[in-house]
Scaffold this motif. Structure first.
Motif, PDB file in Angstrom:
ATOM      1  N   SER A  50      17.546   3.410  33.425  1.00  0.00           N
ATOM      2  CA  SER A  50      17.840   4.619  32.803  1.00  0.00           C
ATOM      3  C   SER A  50      19.042   4.344  31.919  1.00  0.00           C
ATOM      4  O   SER A  50      19.551   5.338  31.188  1.00  0.00           O
ATOM      5  N   ARG A  95      22.187   4.598  33.659  1.00  0.00           N
ATOM      6  CA  ARG A  95      23.318   5.451  34.638  1.00  0.00           C
ATOM      7  C   ARG A  95      24.378   4.686  35.079  1.00  0.00           C
ATOM      8  O   ARG A  95      25.359   4.808  35.518  1.00  0.00           O
ATOM      9  N   TYR A 126      26.471   6.851  29.419  1.00  0.00           N
ATOM     10  CA  TYR A 126      25.056   7.344  29.638  1.00  0.00           C
ATOM     11  C   TYR A 126      24.929   8.828  29.276  1.00  0.00           C
ATOM     12  O   TYR A 126      25.872   9.497  29.328  1.00  0.00           O
ATOM     13  N   HIS A 127      23.944   9.117  28.818  1.00  0.00           N
ATOM     14  CA  HIS A 127      23.567  10.490  28.563  1.00  0.00           C
ATOM     15  C   HIS A 127      22.076  10.648  28.804  1.00  0.00           C
ATOM     16  O   HIS A 127      21.303   9.767  28.315  1.00  0.00           O
ATOM     17  N   PRO A 128      21.554  11.739  29.187  1.00  0.00           N
ATOM     18  CA  PRO A 128      20.268  12.073  29.629  1.00  0.00           C
ATOM     19  C   PRO A 128      19.106  11.846  28.771  1.00  0.00           C
ATOM     20  O   PRO A 128      18.283  11.509  28.732  1.00  0.00           O
ATOM     21  N   ASP A 165      12.939   9.442  35.711  1.00  0.00           N
ATOM     22  CA  ASP A 165      12.840  11.008  35.430  1.00  0.00           C
ATOM     23  C   ASP A 165      11.601  11.324  34.585  1.00  0.00           C
ATOM     24  O   ASP A 165      11.202  10.497  33.641  1.00  0.00           O
ATOM     25  N   ASN A 167      10.492  12.409  31.671  1.00  0.00           N
ATOM     26  CA  ASN A 167      10.431  12.741  30.358  1.00  0.00           C
ATOM     27  C   ASN A 167       9.959  11.840  29.434  1.00  0.00           C
ATOM     28  O   ASN A 167       9.100  10.835  29.942  1.00  0.00           O
TER      29      ASN A 167
END
Length: 178
Positions: free
Chosen positions: A39, A41, A46-48, A112, A114
């Motif tokens: 991801s 992290r 990092y950004h979601p 996550d 998404n």
């Protein structure tokens, strides 16, 4: 901007390839660690909502270690979509069919939920043993530390080291160990 800063910026935004050895590792604890790299992290940018993760190459997935009696008790569900198409498969049966599937499902469930999850899973490369294609092997630039240390087996020590190991107690010759 200086050349050194430019290289540092490229390294931050570029995708790295990490190697992870899953031998004797709990796949659910390993999945938490792999998730950080897939991801992104582990990066300072990092950004979601951004897809900045790295590639992870996992080897020795056939030698994973589930705790306790998880091999007999853990059940994986699958449905074909048709009526009466449900099936439940035990962990040991699934592992015999495909030794990479338990780790793949563990990583998939920790990511996550998404729209980025499918792209992150595409950057996960799992191999049942240490045979990795040369095209992938030449891209690897770093290695991830294992979650738990793999103990060295007694038959891997030299015979003289086993004999010379200090003993607290010597068994009598007539004693029979059953």
């Amino acid at each position: 901007m200086s050349a050194a800063k430019r290289v540092q910026q490229w390294a931050t935004f570029g995708r790295m390839w990490y190697l992870y050895d899953a031998k004797w590792q709990n796949p659910f604890h390993s999945a938490e660690k792999i998730k950080k790299y897939l991801s992104g992290r582990s990066k300072p940018i990092y950004h979601p909502l951004s897809d900045c993760g790295d590639h992870v190459v996992v080897i020795n997935s056939q030698d994973i270690a589930l705790p306790g009696i998880e091999w007999e008790k853990r059940v994986y569900f699958h449905h074909t979509g048709y009526a009466k198409g449900a099936s439940w498969t035990l962990a040991w049966e699934l592992h015999q069919i495909d030794p990479t599937m338990i780790l793949r499902k563990a990583v998939y469930n920790t990511l996550d939920k998404n729209l980025l999850r499918r792209g992150q899973m595409a950057r996960l490369h799992i191999f049942p043993n240490e045979k990795v294609p040369d095209k992938i092997l030449e891209n690897i630039s770093a290695q991830m530390r294992q979650v738990r240390q793999v103990p060295k087996r007694l038959d891997h020590y030299p015979e003289e080291e086993v004999v010379n190991f200090p003993k607290i107690f010597d068994w009598p010759k007539e004693h029979v160990i059953q």
